[in-house]
Motif scaffolding. Structure first.
Motif, PDB file in Angstrom:
ATOM      1  N   ALA A  99     -30.466  -6.190  85.711  1.00  0.00           N
ATOM      2  CA  ALA A  99     -31.565  -7.140  85.848  1.00  0.00           C
ATOM      3  C   ALA A  99     -31.060  -8.518  86.277  1.00  0.00           C
ATOM      4  O   ALA A  99     -31.668  -9.168  87.119  1.00  0.00           O
ATOM      5  CB  ALA A  99     -32.344  -7.234  84.544  1.00  0.00           C
ATOM      6  N   GLY A 100     -29.974  -8.993  85.684  1.00  0.00           N
ATOM      7  CA  GLY A 100     -29.463 -10.308  86.035  1.00  0.00           C
ATOM      8  C   GLY A 100     -30.291 -11.447  85.471  1.00  0.00           C
ATOM      9  O   GLY A 100     -29.931 -12.612  85.594  1.00  0.00           O
ATOM     10  N   GLN A 101     -31.419 -11.149  84.869  1.00  0.00           N
ATOM     11  CA  GLN A 101     -32.329 -12.131  84.268  1.00  0.00           C
ATOM     12  C   GLN A 101     -32.773 -11.574  82.921  1.00  0.00           C
ATOM     13  O   GLN A 101     -32.737 -10.374  82.705  1.00  0.00           O
ATOM     14  CB  GLN A 101     -33.584 -12.322  85.133  1.00  0.00           C
ATOM     15  N   SER A 102     -33.228 -12.438  82.059  1.00  0.00           N
ATOM     16  CA  SER A 102     -33.813 -11.959  80.811  1.00  0.00           C
ATOM     17  C   SER A 102     -35.309 -12.231  80.858  1.00  0.00           C
ATOM     18  O   SER A 102     -35.757 -13.160  81.519  1.00  0.00           O
ATOM     19  CB  SER A 102     -33.170 -12.657  79.605  1.00  0.00           C
ATOM     20  N   GLY A 103     -36.062 -11.394  80.174  1.00  0.00           N
ATOM     21  CA  GLY A 103     -37.513 -11.568  80.130  1.00  0.00           C
ATOM     22  C   GLY A 103     -38.207 -10.238  79.949  1.00  0.00           C
ATOM     23  O   GLY A 103     -37.588  -9.177  79.896  1.00  0.00           O
ATOM     24  N   ARG A 104     -39.526 -10.307  79.841  1.00  0.00           N
ATOM     25  CA  ARG A 104     -40.357  -9.112  79.689  1.00  0.00           C
ATOM     26  C   ARG A 104     -40.871  -8.697  81.058  1.00  0.00           C
ATOM     27  O   ARG A 104     -41.338  -9.526  81.831  1.00  0.00           O
ATOM     28  CB  ARG A 104     -41.529  -9.409  78.754  1.00  0.00           C
ATOM     29  N   VAL A 105     -40.772  -7.387  81.364  1.00  0.00           N
ATOM     30  CA  VAL A 105     -41.212  -6.885  82.669  1.00  0.00           C
ATOM     31  C   VAL A 105     -42.727  -7.021  82.762  1.00  0.00           C
ATOM     32  O   VAL A 105     -43.466  -6.492  81.938  1.00  0.00           O
ATOM     33  CB  VAL A 105     -40.794  -5.405  82.868  1.00  0.00           C
ATOM     34  N   HIS A 106     -43.166  -7.755  83.772  1.00  0.00           N
ATOM     35  CA  HIS A 106     -44.598  -7.967  83.994  1.00  0.00           C
ATOM     36  C   HIS A 106     -45.127  -7.005  85.048  1.00  0.00           C
ATOM     37  O   HIS A 106     -46.187  -6.422  84.873  1.00  0.00           O
ATOM     38  CB  HIS A 106     -44.842  -9.425  84.411  1.00  0.00           C
ATOM     39  N   GLU A 107     -44.366  -6.837  86.150  1.00  0.00           N
ATOM     40  CA  GLU A 107     -44.763  -5.914  87.216  1.00  0.00           C
ATOM     41  C   GLU A 107     -43.532  -5.221  87.781  1.00  0.00           C
ATOM     42  O   GLU A 107     -42.457  -5.805  87.845  1.00  0.00           O
ATOM     43  CB  GLU A 107     -45.465  -6.654  88.354  1.00  0.00           C
ATOM     44  N   VAL A 108     -43.723  -3.978  88.214  1.00  0.00           N
ATOM     45  CA  VAL A 108     -42.661  -3.190  88.847  1.00  0.00           C
ATOM     46  C   VAL A 108     -43.100  -2.909  90.277  1.00  0.00           C
ATOM     47  O   VAL A 108     -44.209  -2.447  90.507  1.00  0.00           O
ATOM     48  CB  VAL A 108     -42.429  -1.864  88.087  1.00  0.00           C
ATOM     49  N   PHE A 109     -42.225  -3.211  91.234  1.00  0.00           N
ATOM     50  CA  PHE A 109     -42.567  -3.066  92.644  1.00  0.00           C
ATOM     51  C   PHE A 109     -41.751  -1.981  93.343  1.00  0.00           C
ATOM     52  O   PHE A 109     -41.550  -2.037  94.550  1.00  0.00           O
ATOM     53  CB  PHE A 109     -42.341  -4.393  93.372  1.00  0.00           C
ATOM     54  N   TYR A 110     -41.245  -0.993  92.637  1.00  0.00           N
ATOM     55  CA  TYR A 110     -40.454   0.061  93.258  1.00  0.00           C
ATOM     56  C   TYR A 110     -40.688   1.374  92.532  1.00  0.00           C
ATOM     57  O   TYR A 110     -41.259   1.404  91.455  1.00  0.00           O
ATOM     58  CB  TYR A 110     -38.961  -0.288  93.261  1.00  0.00           C
ATOM     59  N   HIS A 111     -40.240   2.465  93.160  1.00  0.00           N
ATOM     60  CA  HIS A 111     -40.343   3.800  92.567  1.00  0.00           C
ATOM     61  C   HIS A 111     -39.085   4.591  92.934  1.00  0.00           C
ATOM     62  O   HIS A 111     -38.314   4.181  93.807  1.00  0.00           O
ATOM     63  CB  HIS A 111     -41.609   4.531  93.024  1.00  0.00           C
ATOM     64  N   ALA A 112     -38.888   5.704  92.310  1.00  0.00           N
ATOM     65  CA  ALA A 112     -37.702   6.530  92.557  1.00  0.00           C
ATOM     66  C   ALA A 112     -37.705   7.033  93.993  1.00  0.00           C
ATOM     67  O   ALA A 112     -38.736   7.432  94.526  1.00  0.00           O
ATOM     68  CB  ALA A 112     -37.674   7.709  91.597  1.00  0.00           C
ATOM     69  N   GLY A 113     -36.550   6.992  94.613  1.00  0.00           N
ATOM     70  CA  GLY A 113     -36.402   7.498  95.967  1.00  0.00           C
ATOM     71  C   GLY A 113     -36.796   6.514  97.049  1.00  0.00           C
ATOM     72  O   GLY A 113     -36.803   6.860  98.228  1.00  0.00           O
TER      73      GLY A 113
END
Length: 186
Positions: free
Chosen positions: A54-68
């Motif tokens: 992650a390189g950052q700390s915090g709570r995940v608000h949104e995910v913009f990727y998927h497997a593959g």
């Protein structure tokens, strides 16, 4: 005449949605019996690629990727929500530090009990105000460090991440196929 009747029946059968074939049109040889095929056992794919941190700390608000998913360097992957101290919290923390230093100095000087009690009460009041102060919220972003293919995503909305938390595995992109296409064979 027989062929025209057969053709007419065949057209009617196809128009009705059926797959009825007259006996005289059916092939005369028997089709070989289908051999049962054992289901292929697929072993789990070994983890390839490097872990993407992650390189950052915090709570995940949104995910913009998927497997593959193939990604480019700098492409947005996650949006994290971070708490940061507000101006009020910074001012209260500074006051708290000053009060702690003043209390330590009073104790060294063997100040009267009334002064010590007043300093401790002020310190307690500042701690209480600091506990009630509301932090600021800020968004930070995790981006892809290099071109590659994202495998095995592990971060989901709501997860709390540290800078060393893995969010996925990043594998190198496969080499492009440079085989020339033939439009015709001479």
């Amino acid at each position: 005449m027989k062929k025209s009747i057969g053709t007419g029946l065949l057209l009617i059968a196809f128009a009705a949605g059926g797959t009825v074939v007259p006996r005289w049109l059916a092939p005369s040889h028997k089709a070989p019996a289908a051999q049962p095929v054992a289901p292929a056992i697929v072993a789990p794919e070994p983890a390839v690629g490097e872990p993407l941190l992650a390189g950052q700390s915090g709570r995940v608000h949104e995910v913009f990727y998927h497997a593959g998913q193939p990604v480019r360097r700098g492409q947005l992957l996650l949006k994290l929500l971070q708490k940061q101290p507000s101006v009020q919290q910074l001012q209260l923390q500074r006051r708290l530090n000053q009060q702690q230093l003043a209390l330590a100095a009073l104790r060294q000087q063997l100040a009267p009990a009334g002064q010590l009690a007043a300093a401790e009460a002020g310190l307690a009041a500042t701690r209480e105000q600091l506990a009630r102060a509301v932090p600021m919220l800020n968004f930070v972003y995790v981006t892809a460090p290099a071109d590659g293919l994202l495998l095995a995503p592990t971060a989901q909305a709501g997860d709390q991440l540290r800078p060393d938390s893995p969010v996925a595995r990043l594998a190198p992109l496969p080499a492009p196929d440079t085989t020339p296409l033939l439009s015709h064979v001479d």
